[in-house]
Design an enzyme around this catalytic site. Structure first.
Site, PDB file in Angstrom:
ATOM      1  N   THR A  66      28.471   8.839  40.194  1.00 43.58           N
ATOM      2  CA  THR A  66      28.581   8.206  38.886  1.00 43.58           C
ATOM      3  C   THR A  66      29.015   6.758  39.080  1.00 43.58           C
ATOM      4  O   THR A  66      29.094   6.262  40.215  1.00 43.58           O
ATOM      5  CB  THR A  66      29.493   9.055  37.959  1.00 43.58           C
ATOM      6  OG1 THR A  66      29.468   8.479  36.660  1.00 43.58           O
ATOM      7  CG2 THR A  66      30.925   9.137  38.462  1.00 43.58           C
ATOM      8  N   LYS A  70      26.030   4.149  41.560  1.00 39.98           N
ATOM      9  CA  LYS A  70      24.667   4.679  41.467  1.00 39.98           C
ATOM     10  C   LYS A  70      23.635   3.809  42.190  1.00 39.98           C
ATOM     11  O   LYS A  70      22.694   4.328  42.783  1.00 39.98           O
ATOM     12  CB  LYS A  70      24.272   4.867  40.001  1.00 39.98           C
ATOM     13  CG  LYS A  70      24.992   6.031  39.344  1.00 39.98           C
ATOM     14  CD  LYS A  70      24.458   6.274  37.945  1.00 39.98           C
ATOM     15  CE  LYS A  70      24.957   7.622  37.435  1.00 39.98           C
ATOM     16  NZ  LYS A  70      24.237   8.077  36.249  1.00 39.98           N
ATOM     17  N   ASP A 106      18.923  12.758  36.032  1.00 37.28           N
ATOM     18  CA  ASP A 106      19.251  12.526  34.616  1.00 37.28           C
ATOM     19  C   ASP A 106      18.031  12.691  33.701  1.00 37.28           C
ATOM     20  O   ASP A 106      18.096  13.360  32.674  1.00 37.28           O
ATOM     21  CB  ASP A 106      19.828  11.112  34.424  1.00 37.28           C
ATOM     22  CG  ASP A 106      21.326  11.069  34.646  1.00 37.28           C
ATOM     23  OD1 ASP A 106      21.987  12.114  34.540  1.00 37.28           O
ATOM     24  OD2 ASP A 106      21.843   9.969  34.930  1.00 37.28           O
ATOM     25  N   GLY A 131      18.328   2.207  22.944  1.00 39.98           N
ATOM     26  CA  GLY A 131      19.179   1.920  24.090  1.00 39.98           C
ATOM     27  C   GLY A 131      18.343   1.558  25.299  1.00 39.98           C
ATOM     28  O   GLY A 131      17.149   1.917  25.375  1.00 39.98           O
ATOM     29  N   ALA A 132      18.934   0.807  26.201  1.00 36.23           N
ATOM     30  CA  ALA A 132      18.200   0.381  27.405  1.00 36.23           C
ATOM     31  C   ALA A 132      19.146   0.275  28.589  1.00 36.23           C
ATOM     32  O   ALA A 132      18.948  -0.540  29.483  1.00 36.23           O
ATOM     33  CB  ALA A 132      17.499  -0.958  27.150  1.00 36.23           C
ATOM     34  N   ALA A 135      21.074   5.323  31.245  1.00 32.60           N
ATOM     35  CA  ALA A 135      20.604   6.614  30.737  1.00 32.60           C
ATOM     36  C   ALA A 135      19.223   6.475  30.111  1.00 32.60           C
ATOM     37  O   ALA A 135      18.327   7.297  30.351  1.00 32.60           O
ATOM     38  CB  ALA A 135      21.611   7.146  29.718  1.00 32.60           C
ATOM     39  N   TYR A 223      28.100  12.912  24.371  1.00 35.27           N
ATOM     40  CA  TYR A 223      28.599  14.281  24.227  1.00 35.27           C
ATOM     41  C   TYR A 223      30.082  14.353  23.890  1.00 35.27           C
ATOM     42  O   TYR A 223      30.632  15.439  23.754  1.00 35.27           O
ATOM     43  CB  TYR A 223      28.286  15.122  25.474  1.00 35.27           C
ATOM     44  CG  TYR A 223      28.769  14.528  26.780  1.00 35.27           C
ATOM     45  CD1 TYR A 223      30.064  14.715  27.228  1.00 35.27           C
ATOM     46  CD2 TYR A 223      27.895  13.764  27.560  1.00 35.27           C
ATOM     47  CE1 TYR A 223      30.490  14.158  28.411  1.00 35.27           C
ATOM     48  CE2 TYR A 223      28.312  13.205  28.751  1.00 35.27           C
ATOM     49  CZ  TYR A 223      29.614  13.402  29.168  1.00 35.27           C
ATOM     50  OH  TYR A 223      30.036  12.838  30.339  1.00 35.27           O
TER      51      TYR A 223
HETATM   52  N1  LIG Z   1      24.547  13.535  28.121  1.00 37.80           N
HETATM   53  C1  LIG Z   1      24.469  13.013  29.337  1.00 37.80           C
HETATM   54  O1  LIG Z   1      24.245  13.706  30.342  1.00 37.80           O
HETATM   55  C2  LIG Z   1      24.629  11.526  29.498  1.00 37.80           C
HETATM   56  C3  LIG Z   1      24.177  10.904  30.683  1.00 37.80           C
HETATM   57  C4  LIG Z   1      24.335   9.511  30.815  1.00 37.80           C
HETATM   58  C5  LIG Z   1      24.941   8.792  29.786  1.00 37.80           C
HETATM   59  N2  LIG Z   1      25.371   9.424  28.666  1.00 37.80           N
HETATM   60  C6  LIG Z   1      25.972   8.667  27.561  1.00 37.80           C
HETATM   61  O2  LIG Z   1      24.990   7.737  27.122  1.00 37.80           O
HETATM   62  C7  LIG Z   1      25.606   6.516  26.702  1.00 37.80           C
HETATM   63  C8  LIG Z   1      24.921   5.353  27.411  1.00 37.80           C
HETATM   64  O3  LIG Z   1      25.146   5.467  28.822  1.00 37.80           O
HETATM   65  P1  LIG Z   1      24.564   4.392  29.851  1.00 37.80           P
HETATM   66  O4  LIG Z   1      25.005   4.842  31.197  1.00 37.80           O
HETATM   67  O5  LIG Z   1      23.115   4.156  29.619  1.00 37.80           O
HETATM   68  O6  LIG Z   1      25.381   3.082  29.440  1.00 37.80           O
HETATM   69  P2  LIG Z   1      25.003   1.542  29.671  1.00 37.80           P
HETATM   70  O7  LIG Z   1      24.124   1.406  30.862  1.00 37.80           O
HETATM   71  O8  LIG Z   1      26.301   0.812  29.629  1.00 37.80           O
HETATM   72  O9  LIG Z   1      24.139   1.158  28.359  1.00 37.80           O
HETATM   73  C9  LIG Z   1      24.749   1.073  27.102  1.00 37.80           C
HETATM   74  C10 LIG Z   1      23.691   0.942  26.018  1.00 37.80           C
HETATM   75  O10 LIG Z   1      24.347   0.934  24.741  1.00 37.80           O
HETATM   76  C11 LIG Z   1      24.009  -0.280  24.050  1.00 37.80           C
HETATM   77  N3  LIG Z   1      25.138  -0.728  23.245  1.00 37.80           N
HETATM   78  C12 LIG Z   1      26.435  -0.855  23.640  1.00 37.80           C
HETATM   79  N4  LIG Z   1      27.184  -1.316  22.613  1.00 37.80           N
HETATM   80  C13 LIG Z   1      26.342  -1.493  21.560  1.00 37.80           C
HETATM   81  C14 LIG Z   1      26.517  -1.953  20.235  1.00 37.80           C
HETATM   82  N5  LIG Z   1      27.718  -2.325  19.781  1.00 37.80           N
HETATM   83  N6  LIG Z   1      25.437  -2.002  19.432  1.00 37.80           N
HETATM   84  C15 LIG Z   1      24.213  -1.618  19.872  1.00 37.80           C
HETATM   85  N7  LIG Z   1      23.986  -1.179  21.129  1.00 37.80           N
HETATM   86  C16 LIG Z   1      25.040  -1.122  21.960  1.00 37.80           C
HETATM   87  C17 LIG Z   1      23.647  -1.268  25.134  1.00 37.80           C
HETATM   88  O11 LIG Z   1      22.871  -2.305  24.580  1.00 37.80           O
HETATM   89  P3  LIG Z   1      22.730  -3.727  25.368  1.00 37.80           P
HETATM   90  O12 LIG Z   1      21.702  -3.505  26.431  1.00 37.80           O
HETATM   91  O13 LIG Z   1      22.292  -4.662  24.316  1.00 37.80           O
HETATM   92  O14 LIG Z   1      24.094  -4.043  25.927  1.00 37.80           O
HETATM   93  C18 LIG Z   1      22.861  -0.356  26.081  1.00 37.80           C
HETATM   94  O15 LIG Z   1      21.577  -0.100  25.596  1.00 37.80           O
HETATM   95  C19 LIG Z   1      27.097   6.662  27.024  1.00 37.80           C
HETATM   96  O16 LIG Z   1      27.769   7.049  25.848  1.00 37.80           O
HETATM   97  C20 LIG Z   1      27.157   7.811  28.017  1.00 37.80           C
HETATM   98  O17 LIG Z   1      28.360   8.547  27.936  1.00 37.80           O
HETATM   99  C21 LIG Z   1      25.211  10.781  28.493  1.00 37.80           C
END
Ligand SMILES: NC(=O)c1ccc[n+]([C@@H]2O[C@H](COP(=O)([O-])OP(=O)(O)OC[C@H]3O[C@@H](n4cnc5c(N)ncnc54)[C@H](OP(=O)(O)O)[C@@H]3O)[C@@H](O)[C@H]2O)c1
Length: 278
Positions: A66, A70, A106, A131-132, A135, A223
């Site tokens: 994690t 990664k 993932d 989102g981008a 994940a 989650y």
């Molecule tokens: N269920 C699962 O197995 C699993 C697996 C992985 C992750 N997750 C969850 O998925 C979420 C994202 O994870 P990640 O690893 O992809 O995180 P990350 O790489 O930090 O990406 C965060 C994303 O959220 C957006 N964002 C953050 N603040 C925002 C705001 N105020 N308004 C609009 N968009 C916003 C970011 O947009 P910008 O690009 O514009 O910054 C980006 O698209 C987390 O909550 C994580 O816990 C769950």
């Protein structure tokens, strides 16, 4: 009981003490009667490569990876699977003989959870992925391989959305908050951290909920909490809505199977992730 024959797996990250993975994987080992144990291993930033070397030296059978390792571990393993090479990151390391292979479960974990939860494959469906981040990258790449009809990627930072859309031939970019993109989709996925406990803008919903319909399939990969503002809005209008626990278990199950060669006990893993009933 831990003996000299017990085999070791774990998760590296920083922070990692809060991880649900030890509970999920140890429950899976117990359910399958496997003499394995899974531990959380705090590894500071910059030490991901050293952890891969330690995996080899210590005979660790498998590692989950994690943040913040990664990308680092992808440069330190002997071999990358095609998915890990495309994404440039690994969340799962496993051994094949003397070699350590880096993989990412993932995206396929998301697809497996989607199929289990909704009883249908993503093939032929139109997706809106909001989102981008890391994940979203995994999900869009896997949905492309799974035969999604189209994928619109909408993100706060449009440049990142374009990078993610490049991971699937059927993907294009959209605008965050665009109602028409919601209306045109069969399935809506939140892959931002909006809605996450302790995350940005508490209470904020990443999609215009007034555009949701009861026939939409809605997934929030967040989650914690289990019912996010998006899921609450989707459920309120009668849409089928899935929380992020499914993807969490889906990706863990695929790792478990690569390590042990045994079919993952999904129910035991899910119970462990959810904890005792409140
Ligand atoms: N269920 C699962 O197995 C699993 C697996 C992985 C992750 N997750 C969850 O998925 C979420 C994202 O994870 P990640 O690893 O992809 O995180 P990350 O790489 O930090 O990406 C965060 C994303 O959220 C957006 N964002 C953050 N603040 C925002 C705001 N105020 N308004 C609009 N968009 C916003 C970011 O947009 P910008 O690009 O514009 O910054 C980006 O698209 C987390 O909550 C994580 O816990 C769950």
């Amino acid at each position: 009981m831990i003996t000299g024959a017990t085999r070791l797996a774990g998760v590296i990250g920083d922070p990692v003490r809060h991880s649900l993975s030890p509970a999920i994987h140890n429950a899976a080992f117990a359910a399958c009667g496997l003499d394995w144990v899974y531990v959380a291993l705090p590894v500071p930033a910059g030490e991901g490569g050293a952890a891969v070397r330690a995996m080899r030296a210590l005979g660790i059978e498998g590692l989950s990876v994690t943040m913040p390792h990664k990308a680092d571990v992808a440069g330190a393993v002997d071999e990358l699977t095609p998915v890990a090479r495309t994404l440039g990151v690994c969340n799962c390391l496993y051994r094949r003989g003397d070699r350590i292979v880096g993989h990412s479960t993932d995206g396929d974990g998301f697809v497996a959870a989607f199929e289990t939860r909704f009883g249908r494959a993503p093939a032929g469906l139109r997706f809106l992925v909001v989102g981008a981040g890391g994940a979203a990258r995994s999900i869009v790449e896997a949905l492309g391989r799974a035969g999604a009809a189209s994928i619109v990627v909408a993100n706060r930072s449009p440049d990142r959305a374009a990078e993610v859309a490049a991971l699937a031939a059927v993907a294009t970019t959209g605008r965050l908050g665009d109602r028409e993109a919601v209306a045109a989709a069969d399935a809506v996925v939140n892959a931002t951290s909006l809605g996450m406990e302790g995350g940005p803008e508490p209470g904020a919903v990443p999609v215009p909920i007034e555009a949701l319909r009861p026939d939409h399939l809605v997934v929030d990969i967040v989650y914690e909490p289990r019912v996010t503002p998006l899921l609450a809005a989707a459920e309120a209008i009668g849409a089928d809505a899935a929380d992020g626990v499914g993807m969490l278990i889906g990706q863990a199950a695929l790792s478990f199977e690569l390590w042990t060669g045994v079919a993952a006990p999904l129910e035991a893993m899910t119970r462990a992730a959810l904890g005792p009933p409140s």
